[in-house]
Scaffold this active site. Structure first.
Site, PDB file in Angstrom:
ATOM      1  N   ALA A  64       0.623  -1.194  -0.089  1.00 18.88           N
ATOM      2  CA  ALA A  64       0.160   0.003  -0.055  1.00 18.88           C
ATOM      3  C   ALA A  64       0.932   1.148  -0.008  1.00 18.88           C
ATOM      4  CB  ALA A  64      -0.926   0.024   1.162  1.00 18.88           C
ATOM      5  N   GLY A 108       0.696  -5.225   0.790  1.00 15.14           N
ATOM      6  CA  GLY A 108      -0.741  -5.158  -0.076  1.00 15.14           C
ATOM      7  C   GLY A 108      -0.200  -5.720  -1.385  1.00 15.14           C
ATOM      8  N   GLU A 111      -0.694  -9.419  -0.812  1.00 13.64           N
ATOM      9  CA  GLU A 111      -1.946  -9.661  -0.486  1.00 13.64           C
ATOM     10  C   GLU A 111      -2.899  -9.623  -2.023  1.00 13.64           C
ATOM     11  OE1 GLU A 111      -2.115  -6.704   2.454  1.00 13.64           O
ATOM     12  OE2 GLU A 111      -2.590  -8.205   4.025  1.00 13.64           O
ATOM     13  N   GLU A 131       4.764  -5.349   7.094  1.00  5.39           N
ATOM     14  CA  GLU A 131       3.946  -4.256   7.604  1.00  5.39           C
ATOM     15  C   GLU A 131       4.290  -4.035   9.360  1.00  5.39           C
ATOM     16  OE1 GLU A 131       2.768  -6.531   5.816  1.00  5.39           O
ATOM     17  OE2 GLU A 131       1.136  -5.816   4.581  1.00  5.39           O
TER      18      GLU A 131
HETATM   19  C1  HXC Z   1       5.041   4.376  -0.957  1.00  3.48           C
HETATM   20  C2  HXC Z   1       6.976   3.580  -1.910  1.00  3.48           C
HETATM   21  C3  HXC Z   1       6.606   2.275  -1.479  1.00  3.48           C
HETATM   22  C4  HXC Z   1       5.409   2.216  -0.620  1.00  3.48           C
HETATM   23  C5  HXC Z   1       8.621   2.170  -2.450  1.00  3.48           C
HETATM   24  N1  HXC Z   1       8.131   3.316  -2.475  1.00  3.48           N
HETATM   25  N2  HXC Z   1       7.426   1.400  -1.636  1.00  3.48           N
HETATM   26  N3  HXC Z   1       6.243   4.545  -1.767  1.00  3.48           N
HETATM   27  N4  HXC Z   1       4.646   3.416  -0.508  1.00  3.48           N
HETATM   28  N5  HXC Z   1       4.929   0.959  -0.175  1.00  3.48           N
HETATM   29  C6  HXC Z   1       8.917   4.379  -3.102  1.00  3.48           C
HETATM   30  C7  HXC Z   1      10.219   4.972  -2.389  1.00  3.48           C
HETATM   31  O1  HXC Z   1       9.527   5.904  -1.399  1.00  3.48           O
HETATM   32  C8  HXC Z   1      10.932   5.444  -3.361  1.00  3.48           C
HETATM   33  O2  HXC Z   1      10.453   6.949  -3.869  1.00  3.48           O
HETATM   34  C9  HXC Z   1      10.699   4.649  -4.594  1.00  3.48           C
HETATM   35  O3  HXC Z   1       9.487   3.963  -4.242  1.00  3.48           O
HETATM   36  C10 HXC Z   1      11.727   3.725  -4.898  1.00  3.48           C
HETATM   37  O4  HXC Z   1      11.939   2.904  -3.672  1.00  3.48           O
HETATM   38  P1  HXC Z   1      13.387   2.813  -2.760  1.00  3.48           P
HETATM   39  O5  HXC Z   1      13.064   2.482  -1.204  1.00  3.48           O
HETATM   40  O6  HXC Z   1      14.241   3.798  -3.351  1.00  3.48           O
HETATM   41  O7  HXC Z   1      13.872   1.553  -3.669  1.00  3.48           O
HETATM   42  P2  HXC Z   1      14.871   0.308  -2.888  1.00  3.48           P
HETATM   43  O8  HXC Z   1      16.041   0.885  -2.186  1.00  3.48           O
HETATM   44  O9  HXC Z   1      15.097  -0.783  -4.062  1.00  3.48           O
HETATM   45  O10 HXC Z   1      13.863  -0.450  -1.954  1.00  3.48           O
HETATM   46  C11 HXC Z   1      12.910  -1.392  -2.305  1.00  3.48           C
HETATM   47  C12 HXC Z   1      11.989  -1.550  -1.053  1.00  3.48           C
HETATM   48  C13 HXC Z   1      11.686  -0.428  -0.220  1.00  3.48           C
HETATM   49  C14 HXC Z   1      12.874  -2.893  -0.295  1.00  3.48           C
HETATM   50  C15 HXC Z   1      10.641  -2.404  -1.771  1.00  3.48           C
HETATM   51  O11 HXC Z   1      11.072   0.534  -1.152  1.00  3.48           O
HETATM   52  C16 HXC Z   1      10.447  -0.553   0.683  1.00  3.48           C
HETATM   53  O12 HXC Z   1      11.026  -1.136   1.714  1.00  3.48           O
HETATM   54  N6  HXC Z   1       9.341  -0.288   0.444  1.00  3.48           N
HETATM   55  C17 HXC Z   1       8.247  -0.460   1.552  1.00  3.48           C
HETATM   56  C18 HXC Z   1       7.745  -1.879   1.676  1.00  3.48           C
HETATM   57  C19 HXC Z   1       6.479  -1.932   2.475  1.00  3.48           C
HETATM   58  O13 HXC Z   1       6.811  -1.605   3.720  1.00  3.48           O
HETATM   59  N7  HXC Z   1       5.601  -2.429   1.963  1.00  3.48           N
HETATM   60  C20 HXC Z   1       4.378  -2.582   2.813  1.00  3.48           C
HETATM   61  C21 HXC Z   1       3.408  -1.414   3.096  1.00  3.48           C
HETATM   62  S1  HXC Z   1       2.125  -1.211   4.280  1.00  3.48           S
HETATM   63  P3  HXC Z   1      11.206   8.008  -3.392  1.00  3.48           P
HETATM   64  O14 HXC Z   1      10.524   9.345  -4.171  1.00  3.48           O
HETATM   65  O15 HXC Z   1      11.064   8.355  -1.959  1.00  3.48           O
HETATM   66  O16 HXC Z   1      12.546   7.798  -3.872  1.00  3.48           O
HETATM   67  C22 HXC Z   1       0.790  -2.286   3.321  1.00  3.48           C
HETATM   68  C23 HXC Z   1      -0.107  -2.423   4.176  1.00  3.48           C
HETATM   69  C24 HXC Z   1      -1.425  -3.177   3.467  1.00  3.48           C
HETATM   70  O17 HXC Z   1       1.089  -2.681   2.457  1.00  3.48           O
HETATM   71  C25 HXC Z   1      -2.598  -2.926   4.073  1.00  3.48           C
HETATM   72  C26 HXC Z   1      -3.825  -2.988   2.924  1.00  3.48           C
HETATM   73  C27 HXC Z   1      -3.649  -3.070   1.788  1.00  3.48           C
END
Ligand code: HXC
Length: 257
Positions: A64, A108, A111, A131
């Site tokens: 998400a 997400g 999911e 998460e």
């Molecule tokens: C918003 C995101 C994002 C996310 C990545 N980006 N994941 N933006 N929401 N979930 C953005 C980053 O901010 C960045 O933009 C760009 O995408 C590239 O990501 P990087 O982090 O620079 O890439 P990298 O170093 O290769 O790392 C990849 C990654 C990391 C390991 C996937 O991005 C990460 O940990 N992302 C979050 C994963 C996460 O926690 N997902 C769960 C979300 S909660 P900018 O502009 O900042 O450079 C969830 C709840 C679900 O899903 C509930 C209901 C659906």
């Protein structure tokens, strides 16, 4: 329709590509609304027999959109039920859906892949429910579908540590149906989708519903359900055609594809 999800038709197959590369296909409201709108339209289109959902080489979807939801309050989340409404619509989609996953399928994103009927992964795919690192838990089926797919031990490991698992581990654990080289991902998923789309659509929908029933009920109830939906298929022209084609050693030409 917003370009956060691209739609391409390939014969009877619809390919939906998540398209927010700058955010690793993070699922914001616009993307989820667009995805649901496409699926709604495709479900009503009798010329579509299967859907493939994919992302980019780097990410199926990294979860998400954290930036969109970070300031939301409990009341805002609960009242809008933004994720619940969309994920329920996805769950209720009758069309068969294949997730073609390359790169990150996290939160997400994992999911969403699990809501599809099965997952074909490239060797680079990484699955996880991180998460916990954000101070929340999976909210759209991660604790339930992942546990049913991989069992308690692995689900607890992933949900409590927030670690990722690679494609091989995901296949060994039963999350993924097949793992293929990256350059064969789309070709493999589209070819599976073409096969599905060539069959009788009501029969495919019945098969999907019957398998899904296994997750909702006891074995004896599930077997009873299967018999109840198996016999009526003999009232369809497509059963007559499928079996006649076998006997006559020719490919079937299903009417209700
Ligand atoms: C918003 C995101 C994002 C996310 C990545 N980006 N994941 N933006 N929401 N979930 C953005 C980053 O901010 C960045 O933009 C760009 O995408 C590239 O990501 P990087 O982090 O620079 O890439 P990298 O170093 O290769 O790392 C990849 C990654 C990391 C390991 C996937 O991005 C990460 O940990 N992302 C979050 C994963 C996460 O926690 N997902 C769960 C979300 S909660 P900018 O502009 O900042 O450079 C969830 C709840 C679900 O899903 C509930 C209901 C659906």
């Amino acid at each position: 329709m917003s370009d956060t999800v691209l739609l391409e038709r390939k014969g009877r197959v619809a390919l939906l590509t998540l398209n927010r590369p700058q955010a690793l296909n993070a699922l914001n409201s616009e993307l989820l609304t667009t995805l649901c709108a496409h699926l709604d339209t495709l479900s009503e289109d009798e010329s579509v027999g299967c859907v493939v959902i994919t992302g980019s080489e780097k990410a199926f979807a990294a979860g998400a959109d954290i930036k969109e939801m970070s300031d939301k309050t409990y009341i805002e989340m609960k009242n809008a039920d933004h994720f619940g409404r969309r994920f329920n619509a996805l769950k209720d989609t009758k069309l068969p859906m294949i997730a073609a996953v390359s790169g990150f399928a996290l939160g997400g994103g994992c999911e969403l892949a699990m809501i599809c009927d099965f997952i074909i992964a490239s060797e680079t795919a990484k699955f996880g429910q991180p998460e916990i690192k954000l101070g929340v838990i999976p909210g759209m089926g991660g604790t339930q579908r992942l546990t049913r797919a991989v069992g308690k031990a692995k689900a607890m490991d992933l949900v409590l540590t927030g670690r990722m698992m690679d494609a091989q581990e995901a296949e060994r654990s039963g999350l993924v149906a097949r793992v293929v080289p990256s350059d064969k991902l789309l070709e493999t998923a589209l070819s599976a989708a073409e096969a599905i789309a060539s069959y009788s659509r009501p029969t495919v929908v019945t098969a999907k519903e019957a398998v899904n029933r296994a997750f909702e009920t006891t074995l004896s109830e599930g077997l009873h359900y299967e018999q109840r939906v198996f016999y009526p298929l003999f009232a369809t022209e497509d059963q007559k055609e499928g079996m006649a084609a076998f006997t006559e050693k020719r490919p079937p030409d299903f009417k209700h594809r």
